[in-house]
Enzyme design. Structure first.
Site, PDB file in Angstrom:
ATOM      1  N   CYS A 185      12.037 143.647  27.678  1.00 41.80           N
ATOM      2  CA  CYS A 185      12.939 142.699  27.694  1.00 41.80           C
ATOM      3  C   CYS A 185      14.092 143.237  28.310  1.00 41.80           C
ATOM      4  O   CYS A 185      14.833 142.870  28.708  1.00 41.80           O
ATOM      5  CB  CYS A 185      13.115 142.434  26.260  1.00 41.80           C
ATOM      6  SG  CYS A 185      13.816 141.284  25.731  1.00 41.80           S
ATOM      7  N   TRP A 188      13.559 143.121  32.536  1.00 39.57           N
ATOM      8  CA  TRP A 188      13.621 140.884  32.035  1.00 39.57           C
ATOM      9  C   TRP A 188      15.205 140.401  31.975  1.00 39.57           C
ATOM     10  O   TRP A 188      15.654 139.855  33.434  1.00 39.57           O
ATOM     11  CB  TRP A 188      13.238 140.001  31.360  1.00 39.57           C
ATOM     12  CG  TRP A 188      13.171 138.838  31.388  1.00 39.57           C
ATOM     13  CD1 TRP A 188      11.513 138.808  32.046  1.00 39.57           C
ATOM     14  CD2 TRP A 188      14.636 137.742  30.453  1.00 39.57           C
ATOM     15  NE1 TRP A 188      12.773 136.785  31.772  1.00 39.57           N
ATOM     16  CE2 TRP A 188      13.178 136.575  31.098  1.00 39.57           C
ATOM     17  CE3 TRP A 188      15.574 138.675  30.120  1.00 39.57           C
ATOM     18  CZ2 TRP A 188      14.796 135.720  31.552  1.00 39.57           C
ATOM     19  CZ3 TRP A 188      15.997 137.105  30.044  1.00 39.57           C
ATOM     20  CH2 TRP A 188      15.606 136.120  30.757  1.00 39.57           C
ATOM     21  N   HIS A 189      15.911 141.445  31.809  1.00 33.90           N
ATOM     22  CA  HIS A 189      17.389 141.025  31.537  1.00 33.90           C
ATOM     23  C   HIS A 189      18.028 141.591  33.478  1.00 33.90           C
ATOM     24  O   HIS A 189      18.607 140.974  33.542  1.00 33.90           O
ATOM     25  CB  HIS A 189      18.289 141.078  30.424  1.00 33.90           C
ATOM     26  CG  HIS A 189      18.000 140.906  29.523  1.00 33.90           C
ATOM     27  ND1 HIS A 189      17.482 141.004  28.843  1.00 33.90           N
ATOM     28  CD2 HIS A 189      19.143 139.298  28.881  1.00 33.90           C
ATOM     29  CE1 HIS A 189      16.870 140.270  27.225  1.00 33.90           C
ATOM     30  NE2 HIS A 189      18.425 139.272  28.061  1.00 33.90           N
ATOM     31  N   GLY A 190      17.315 142.164  33.300  1.00 31.01           N
ATOM     32  CA  GLY A 190      17.903 142.916  34.765  1.00 31.01           C
ATOM     33  C   GLY A 190      17.057 144.648  35.181  1.00 31.01           C
ATOM     34  O   GLY A 190      17.099 145.197  34.552  1.00 31.01           O
TER      35      GLY A 190
END
Length: 198
Positions: A185, A188-190
């Protein structure tokens, strides 16, 4: 889409243009919400664009744009200034102000983008599910994650956490599953270390 077809949750879309519309559905591509195929499959084939729905979409888009530009971007100026201060020069009140401002910035940034996507979808006759449900009034961390970026949380739950065994395993495996989900996760954000740490 491919995992759901493999699981036989629905039949593959045979119309290439309809599939391309789903894959390139621009209102949700940048920041979400993550829209699963089965959620809008019927809408891809048939939807109604009405004046009231279009106006509702414009209002929702403007609300999201306001959240992003007027609140998130404004608070980001303070956040950036505080985060640029060397650690030895920070005071406790300044740290708390930075944390509070960043909390406001990140919520209004993400929920603003989601509102804009939902609004754009409505303008084109699509009903896109809500993505934030007042997460800062949550009563627990679990409740927070049910309310924060709902589409991302449910995607990780259904496609990663549950296939890994979810919480129906021993404690060690449960914490390993949670660790894997949150590491991915974060990525996924960066793809940078501070997102991994998050």
């Amino acid at each position: 889409y491919l995992v759901d077809i493999y699981r036989r949750l629905f039949k593959p879309q045979k119309n290439l243009f309809t599939l391309a519309l789903y894959v390139s559905f621009f209102p949700q591509l940048i920041a979400g919400p993550i829209i699963r195929y089965h959620t809008i499959a019927a809408q891809l084939e048939k939807r109604q664009v009405t004046f009231d729905l279009f106006i509702s979409g414009i209002k929702r888009f403007i609300l999201g744009l306001g959240k992003k530009v007027l609140i998130a971007n404004t608070v980001a100026v303070t956040v950036d200034k505080i985060f640029a201060i060397p650690l030895q020069d920070l005071t406790t009140p300044l740290i708390w102000l930075g944390v509070l401002c960043y909390t406001i910035q990140i919520y209004f940034d993400f929920s603003g983008y989601s509102d804009m996507a939902i609004g754009l979808g409505r303008m084109f006759g699509f009903d896109i599910p809500e993505n934030f449900n007042y997460p800062y009034i949550a009563k627990s961390i679990q409740d927070f994650w049910r309310r924060w970026h709902i589409s991302l949380s449910s995607w990780f739950r259904d496609y990663l956490y549950i296939p890994l065994g979810g919480n129906r395993v021993g404690d060690l495996r449960l914490y390993t599953n949670l660790f894997i989900v949150f590491i991915l996760c974060g990525f996924w954000h960066g793809a940078s270390w501070h997102f991994l740490a998050w």
